[in-house]
Design an enzyme around this catalytic site. Structure first.
Site, PDB file in Angstrom:
ATOM      1  N   CYS A  62      -3.067  18.860  26.423  1.00 51.89           N
ATOM      2  CA  CYS A  62      -2.628  20.485  26.816  1.00 51.89           C
ATOM      3  C   CYS A  62      -3.159  20.821  27.524  1.00 51.89           C
ATOM      4  O   CYS A  62      -4.030  20.914  28.666  1.00 51.89           O
ATOM      5  CB  CYS A  62      -1.648  20.829  25.516  1.00 51.89           C
ATOM      6  SG  CYS A  62      -0.775  21.782  26.301  1.00 51.89           S
ATOM      7  N   HIS A  92       1.845  15.955  24.664  1.00 53.71           N
ATOM      8  CA  HIS A  92       1.092  16.259  23.180  1.00 53.71           C
ATOM      9  C   HIS A  92       1.744  14.663  23.002  1.00 53.71           C
ATOM     10  O   HIS A  92       2.850  14.538  22.094  1.00 53.71           O
ATOM     11  CB  HIS A  92       2.053  17.159  22.616  1.00 53.71           C
ATOM     12  CG  HIS A  92       1.206  18.483  22.825  1.00 53.71           C
ATOM     13  ND1 HIS A  92      -0.376  18.862  21.813  1.00 53.71           N
ATOM     14  CD2 HIS A  92       1.879  19.311  22.900  1.00 53.71           C
ATOM     15  CE1 HIS A  92      -0.398  20.221  22.354  1.00 53.71           C
ATOM     16  NE2 HIS A  92       0.838  20.492  23.310  1.00 53.71           N
ATOM     17  N   GLU A 121       0.244  12.932  20.202  1.00 52.49           N
ATOM     18  CA  GLU A 121       0.257  13.385  18.774  1.00 52.49           C
ATOM     19  C   GLU A 121       2.023  13.733  18.421  1.00 52.49           C
ATOM     20  O   GLU A 121       2.558  13.613  16.877  1.00 52.49           O
ATOM     21  CB  GLU A 121      -0.484  14.210  18.076  1.00 52.49           C
ATOM     22  CG  GLU A 121      -0.372  15.559  18.220  1.00 52.49           C
ATOM     23  CD  GLU A 121      -0.782  16.732  19.523  1.00 52.49           C
ATOM     24  OE1 GLU A 121      -0.980  17.030  19.729  1.00 52.49           O
ATOM     25  OE2 GLU A 121      -1.277  15.708  21.223  1.00 52.49           O
TER      26      GLU A 121
END
Length: 252
Positions: free
Chosen positions: A122, A221, A223
């Site tokens: 990011c 992102h 994750e």
């Protein structure tokens, strides 16, 4: 962290150094972790960057099979790390201010210059540039020149907080075409020289990820991007360490 899925042993130690660094080590067995590399063990260092959300990142790395995840702002640990992840849930200026305060700017520049395995997420991608419209007067890492980080045009809704299609170049080593989760108001609008890239559209075409050697940076992102993000992180870890993993086909 999801305590129903992972059993962690946590220890927090305040390092006695000139920049008052802190280090948290997460280790133990992860109930849902997957070791794609057989019995190989690997350790990941997550750089503490002010307000970045490290919990989701640690959980994803453990699912990738990381033996130990260390969260730190100690330059010596970051410099010597096998694998480094720079998460990002903050502004360009506050992230760079924190990295400077902790003497991490040159450490990260040198890691990237050496092509040490480094994954930036990011705002981590954005700070590769020299500057950003988000924080006028604040200098980034300057790894990428002549490609500033700019705000999406006024007609585009910001922040972009949604899933979006990521379209990877054919020559990418890590990146595949798929769907990922974004949360951003600023972006790179052109691909820097010497980098492979993936792009996405949010009113305009923008850079959604970059890779060069063992350095990978995503505007999205991973994750928070489900199986697509998990597969990307696994691919980066395994390939960066020269381990064998069966190829993962693109979902598209």
């Amino acid at each position: 962290l999801d305590s129903s899925s992972f059993s962690f042993s946590l220890s927090l130690s305040n390092m006695s150094s000139s920049n008052n660094s802190t280090t948290t080590v997460v280790s133990g067995s992860g109930g849902n972790s997957t070791q794609s590399s057989g019995n190989a063990e690997y350790r990941v260092v997550v750089v503490k960057t002010s307000s970045a959300n490290t919990g989701s990142m640690v959980a994803t790395l453990r699912r990738c099979g990381a033996t130990t995840v260390t969260i730190t702002d100690d330059p010596a640990i970051v410099a010597a790390a096998q694998l480094v992840v720079v998460p990002g849930v903050s502004s360009f200026g506050s992230t760079m201010d924190y990295l400077r305060k902790k003497n991490l700017v040159e450490t990260l520049r040198e890691r990237i210059a050496r092509d040490d395995p480094t994954f930036l997420v990011c705002v981590g991608l954005q700070i590769l540039s020299e500057n950003s419209e988000e924080s006028p007067g604040c200098k980034g890492l300057g790894v990428i020149s002549a490609v500033p980080c700019v705000r999406f045009p006024p007609a585009v809704r910001v922040p972009q907080q949604a899933w979006n299609v990521v379209t990877a170049d054919n020559g990418c080593k890590f990146l595949k075409t798929g769907n990922a989760y974004f949360s951003n108001s600023y972006c790179l609008r052109s691909i820097p020289l010497g980098w492979r890239a993936a792009t996405s559209e949010h009113g305009v075409l923008f850079v959604s990820a970059l890779e060069r050697g063992k350095v990978l940076a995503t505007q999205f992102h991973p994750e928070l991007s489900g199986s697509y993000g998990l597969a990307l992180m696994k691919s980066w870890i395994i390939s960066s360490l020269g381990l064998h993993v069966p190829p993962t086909p693109s979902p598209f």
